[in-house]
Design a protein around this motif. Structure first.
Motif, mmCIF file in Angstrom:
data_model
loop_
_atom_site.group_PDB
_atom_site.id
_atom_site.type_symbol
_atom_site.label_atom_id
_atom_site.label_comp_id
_atom_site.label_asym_id
_atom_site.label_seq_id
_atom_site.Cartn_x
_atom_site.Cartn_y
_atom_site.Cartn_z
ATOM 1 N N PHE A 73 17.584 -75.634 60.427
ATOM 2 C CA PHE A 73 17.350 -75.323 59.015
ATOM 3 C C PHE A 73 15.880 -75.003 58.806
ATOM 4 O O PHE A 73 15.000 -75.716 59.293
ATOM 5 N N LEU A 74 15.588 -73.920 58.061
ATOM 6 C CA LEU A 74 14.209 -73.512 57.817
ATOM 7 C C LEU A 74 13.759 -73.850 56.401
ATOM 8 O O LEU A 74 12.689 -74.425 56.205
ATOM 9 N N TRP A 75 14.543 -73.472 55.386
ATOM 10 C CA TRP A 75 14.135 -73.724 54.005
ATOM 11 C C TRP A 75 15.287 -73.444 53.047
ATOM 12 O O TRP A 75 16.289 -72.844 53.426
ATOM 13 N N ARG A 76 15.105 -73.889 51.813
ATOM 14 C CA ARG A 76 16.062 -73.625 50.736
ATOM 15 C C ARG A 76 15.309 -73.173 49.489
ATOM 16 O O ARG A 76 14.335 -73.810 49.083
ATOM 17 N N ILE A 77 15.755 -72.061 48.896
ATOM 18 C CA ILE A 77 15.242 -71.579 47.616
ATOM 19 C C ILE A 77 16.352 -71.730 46.584
ATOM 20 O O ILE A 77 17.451 -71.191 46.761
ATOM 21 N N ASP A 78 16.072 -72.479 45.522
ATOM 22 C CA ASP A 78 17.022 -72.675 44.424
ATOM 23 C C ASP A 78 16.575 -71.767 43.279
ATOM 24 O O ASP A 78 15.527 -71.978 42.675
ATOM 25 N N LEU A 79 17.370 -70.745 42.996
ATOM 26 C CA LEU A 79 16.968 -69.774 41.973
ATOM 27 C C LEU A 79 17.072 -70.335 40.564
ATOM 28 O O LEU A 79 16.538 -69.746 39.621
ATOM 29 N N GLY A 80 17.762 -71.459 40.381
ATOM 30 C CA GLY A 80 17.723 -72.160 39.114
ATOM 31 C C GLY A 80 18.770 -71.722 38.113
ATOM 32 O O GLY A 80 19.480 -70.727 38.280
ATOM 33 N N ILE A 81 18.847 -72.483 37.019
ATOM 34 C CA ILE A 81 19.896 -72.275 36.020
ATOM 35 C C ILE A 81 19.711 -70.992 35.228
ATOM 36 O O ILE A 81 20.656 -70.528 34.567
ATOM 37 N N ASN A 82 18.528 -70.393 35.260
ATOM 38 C CA ASN A 82 18.269 -69.184 34.473
ATOM 39 C C ASN A 82 18.492 -67.890 35.252
ATOM 40 O O ASN A 82 18.123 -66.807 34.792
ATOM 41 N N ILE A 83 19.100 -68.014 36.428
ATOM 42 C CA ILE A 83 19.635 -66.862 37.158
ATOM 43 C C ILE A 83 21.138 -67.059 37.247
ATOM 44 O O ILE A 83 21.624 -68.053 37.810
ATOM 45 N N ARG A 84 21.905 -66.150 36.680
ATOM 46 C CA ARG A 84 23.371 -66.288 36.664
ATOM 47 C C ARG A 84 23.939 -65.922 38.029
ATOM 48 O O ARG A 84 23.434 -65.016 38.708
ATOM 49 N N GLU A 85 24.983 -66.645 38.423
ATOM 50 C CA GLU A 85 25.613 -66.401 39.715
ATOM 51 C C GLU A 85 26.739 -65.381 39.588
ATOM 52 O O GLU A 85 27.574 -65.472 38.694
ATOM 53 N N GLY A 86 26.733 -64.413 40.497
ATOM 54 C CA GLY A 86 27.762 -63.377 40.525
ATOM 55 C C GLY A 86 27.274 -62.234 41.397
ATOM 56 O O GLY A 86 26.068 -62.027 41.553
ATOM 57 N N GLU A 87 28.203 -61.452 41.952
ATOM 58 C CA GLU A 87 27.807 -60.446 42.927
ATOM 59 C C GLU A 87 26.991 -59.301 42.334
ATOM 60 O O GLU A 87 26.362 -58.544 43.066
ATOM 61 N N HIS A 88 26.972 -59.177 41.003
ATOM 62 C CA HIS A 88 26.165 -58.124 40.382
ATOM 63 C C HIS A 88 24.782 -58.618 39.967
ATOM 64 O O HIS A 88 23.966 -57.839 39.487
ATOM 65 N N TYR A 89 24.513 -59.916 40.126
ATOM 66 C CA TYR A 89 23.266 -60.497 39.629
ATOM 67 C C TYR A 89 22.190 -60.632 40.706
ATOM 68 O O TYR A 89 21.105 -60.080 40.583
ATOM 69 N N THR A 90 22.461 -61.408 41.748
ATOM 70 C CA THR A 90 21.421 -61.749 42.723
ATOM 71 C C THR A 90 21.518 -60.868 43.955
ATOM 72 O O THR A 90 22.388 -61.053 44.806
ATOM 73 N N GLN A 91 20.624 -59.894 44.041
ATOM 74 C CA GLN A 91 20.495 -59.038 45.219
ATOM 75 C C GLN A 91 19.195 -59.448 45.912
ATOM 76 O O GLN A 91 18.118 -59.290 45.353
ATOM 77 N N PHE A 92 19.301 -59.991 47.099
ATOM 78 C CA PHE A 92 18.114 -60.508 47.790
ATOM 79 C C PHE A 92 17.799 -59.636 49.008
ATOM 80 O O PHE A 92 18.643 -59.382 49.848
ATOM 81 N N MET A 93 16.555 -59.153 49.046
ATOM 82 C CA MET A 93 16.103 -58.301 50.131
ATOM 83 C C MET A 93 15.308 -59.125 51.139
ATOM 84 O O MET A 93 14.375 -59.849 50.759
ATOM 85 N N VAL A 94 15.686 -59.014 52.413
ATOM 86 C CA VAL A 94 15.021 -59.745 53.489
ATOM 87 C C VAL A 94 14.525 -58.716 54.496
ATOM 88 O O VAL A 94 15.326 -58.081 55.187
ATOM 89 N N HIS A 95 13.208 -58.543 54.564
ATOM 90 C CA HIS A 95 12.650 -57.510 55.427
ATOM 91 C C HIS A 95 11.149 -57.745 55.582
ATOM 92 O O HIS A 95 10.521 -58.373 54.718
ATOM 93 N N ASP A 96 10.583 -57.226 56.671
ATOM 94 C CA ASP A 96 9.139 -57.301 56.874
ATOM 95 C C ASP A 96 8.488 -56.207 56.034
ATOM 96 O O ASP A 96 8.422 -55.045 56.429
ATOM 97 N N LEU A 97 8.004 -56.572 54.855
ATOM 98 C CA LEU A 97 7.506 -55.596 53.887
ATOM 99 C C LEU A 97 6.073 -55.161 54.134
ATOM 100 O O LEU A 97 5.661 -54.093 53.668
#
Length: 636
Positions: free
Chosen positions: A181-205
């Motif tokens: 396990f490396l880490w956990r990010i909790d986006l919190g109650i003010n981000i709604r859960e659903g496939e149209h809401y949270t798009q997370f990009m993981v890349h070497d920017l």
């Protein structure tokens, strides 16, 4: 996973890309190790696979070694010049394996040895959360070791945008392939859960050899070190239970945050572009042609990563798919976050007489590709394409839809093609928009289409029938050639395709299984079934999870793709790899620029399978040439 070492024995110099016909000498991507993996087979043998890399010499071959009790034994009498996999006829207890590259008659440095898996999958324990399940995943090198780690979206109570109600906070976890396990990010109650809401990009920017995580955040988001973004006590959720707005977050600040991939720590936070206002200003001629004032259309998000300058990647955060669409490109350079450009189709209201040609053209998926072969990427946003400079390149007028595929599907047509399907519902049926069709990705010119006014939701493109040139297309009506000609009955499943069995035809994924298309008998033949528990939630959501993997990508071993699926008890996830012998040799797909970026956006909304920037199929003349030769990231 820490089994690979860098290819220090070779000159990691800048080499030209050949993908999509572009010269991408400046495009900086991951510096990958060998991705070595070994697995015990049921017949008493052991399969070993590893990556062919873009910066390997053209004459590179490989020797396979087995180590036991500190003694290394070479298994290959001659260096392997074909496939980057090998089957050992034994299963010695306590044995491990490594490979050495051979070039110019000399052996190079071996990669770190690996112990064979008991079965052909990594069992990756996760930290379960009561009421949650492991959902979409992404992969990138988070710690700079040359191998991929996983970011897992843990999903609790989820809602589609069209439904009201309170959801669980979205959670992002990071793991090594061994389950560390490396880490956990909790986006919190003010981000709604659903496939149209949270798009997370993981890349070497920023090109430093380690990936970042980029996503929308809000008051109460907690980073991997426990630091809270914004007001920790704010609760912006609507509490009017008799209202369509109930449970939605339609007030309060919206943020955009870059997180460190190694620790999950917040690196930078700024205001999300664009804001949600006006809430009733996101409708248009897409979909059913309607709008709303309760927060459905204004909170439809997409995202992607694109090399807009041809050298380093930018992250593009998007809002709106049915009418107004806004794309905001960001650069993360030298520890600073800056806006590159903003594309805005503008607000339009019924009867949409003043509508922009780019309004209503968004969809529930997107793609990134260098459509004009200038070395810089464009964003194919369903029925329109935005150029690397943030200006509209063209609009097809094909309107909103659920599915899009971009690739070199017809080698006889120069460049790339785009296949998309369109929603035709209610008032928009009268527009007679084609339900499906192919167009030239560079110009937007229609190549063929069918089913005007028909609402089509799925569409797959892959070379599954060797009797016809290029790829085949299906999802509504008959199976078609890359030029739209009907050739027979289609496969029953049209959501996902994968390279699995070792030839250059692609296989079909669905129902937690992988299927080979038999063109003579027009039916699927099962190759593999994963052990997994059936989904327990609603019928539609469960069906979608059965038809789409959590992630599919070429993460380890040779050029073929792996699939990531939940374990039967939900306490771990499993990364399955193919152990079917193959004669094909190919540079890892993760060094094809278009394919690599497709892995970054795969978790977005309605997940779609990745496509490379060149044709791969039975007509491929030189698979070994690889998809791209790119400069490595600097050593850390």
């Amino acid at each position: 996973m820490r089994s690979g070492t860098q290819n220090g024995w070779m000159a990691a110099a800048v080499v030209l890309a050949v993908a999509c016909g572009s010269a991408s000498a400046g495009r900086r991507m991951e510096s990958l190790g060998r991705g070595l993996v070994a697995a015990r087979l049921e017949d008493g043998k052991t399969w070993v696979g590893w990556r062919l890399l873009a910066d390997d010499p053209q004459d590179v071959a490989f020797h396979v070694y087995r180590t036991k009790d500190g003694e290394a034994e070479r298994l290959t009498p001659e260096p392997l010049k074909r496939a980057t996999s090998w089957v050992d006829d034994s299963q010695e207890e306590g044995a491990s394996y490594f490979v050495r590259p051979v070039s110019g008659g000399e052996e190079g440095k071996e990669c770190a040895p690996v112990t064979p898996l008991a079965r052909p999958f990594f069992e990756i324990p996760i930290r379960p959360i009561d009421g949650y399940r492991a959902g979409d995943c992404s992969a990138a090198d988070l710690d700079g070791d040359g191998e991929f780690e996983l970011v897992v979206h843990q999903v609790g109570i989820s809602k589609d945008n069209s439904f009201s109600g309170v959801t669980s906070p979205p959670i992002l976890d990071a793991y090594e392939l061994d389950g560390s396990f490396l880490w956990r990010i909790d986006l919190g109650i003010n981000i709604r859960e659903g496939e149209h809401y949270t798009q997370f990009m993981v890349h070497d920017l920023d090109g430093d050899g380690r990936a970042e995580i980029a996503c929308k955040t809000a008051d109460g988001t907690r980073d991997g070190n426990g630091k809270v973004i914004g007001d920790p006590d704010a609760d912006w959720r609507n509490r009017e239970q008799d209202s369509q707005r109930y449970g939605r977050i339609l007030s309060g600040p919206e943020y955009f945050t870059i997180f460190d991939g190694r620790s999950g720590a917040e690196l930078a936070t700024t205001d999300y572009i664009p804001g949600r206002e006006p809430i009733d200003g996101w409708g248009g001629i897409g979909g059913n042609g309607g709008t709303d004032s309760y927060g459905n259309r204004c909170d439809r998000f997409l995202a992607c990563v694109a090399y807009l300058d041809g050298e380093l990647p930018s992250v593009v955060m998007c809002r709106g798919v049915y009418g107004r669409t806004v794309l905001a490109a960001w650069d993360w350079r030298g520890g600073k976050l800056s806006s590159r450009w903003v594309f805005d189709s503008g607000v339009s209201r019924p009867p949409f007489s003043d509508v922009s040609e780019f309004s209503g053209m968004g969809g529930h998926s997107l793609a990134v590709a260098d459509v004009d072969a200038d070395g810089r990427d464009e964003i194919v946003y369903q029925a329109m394409t935005v150029d690397d400079d943030g200006k509209g390149l063209y609009s097809t007028g094909r309107r909103h839809g659920d599915s899009i595929q971009v690739g070199d599907f017809d080698p006889r047509n120069p460049g790339l093609e785009t296949y998309l399907v369109t929603e035709n519902e209610d008032d928009t049926v009268s527009l007679r928009t084609p339900g499906a069709g192919m167009h030239d990705s560079r110009t937007g010119k229609s190549l063929w289409s069918h089913s005007p006014g028909v609402d089509i939701s799925v569409g797959a493109v892959a070379d599954i029938d060797p009797r016809h040139a290029g790829c085949e297309v299906w999802g509504h009506g008959p199976l078609r050639t890359a030029r739209g000609e009907a050739i027979g009955d289609p496969p029953r499943m049209g959501d996902w395709v994968i390279w699995w069995d070792g030839d250059l035809l692609r296989e079909i994924y669905g129902r937690f299984s992988i299927w080979k298309w038999n063109p003579e008998q027009a039916r699927e033949e099962k190759l593999f079934t994963a052990e997994t528990a059936p989904p327990r939630d609603g019928r539609r959501r469960g069906w979608l999870r059965a038809m789409r993997p959590m992630l599919a990508a070429d993460l380890i071993g040779d050029w073929r793709e792996e699939i990531l699926l939940p374990s039967p008890d939900g306490k771990s996830i499993r990364l399955y790899t193919s152990t079917i012998p193959t004669e094909q040799r190919m540079v890892t797909l993760m060094q094809d620029p278009q394919y690599r970026l497709a892995i970054a956006w795969q978790n977005v909304s309605y997940n779609k399978p990745p496509q490379p920037g060149r044709f791969i199929g039975v007509e491929t003349k030189d698979p070994e040439a690889g998809a791209a030769l790119i400069p490595s990231a600097p050593e850390q």
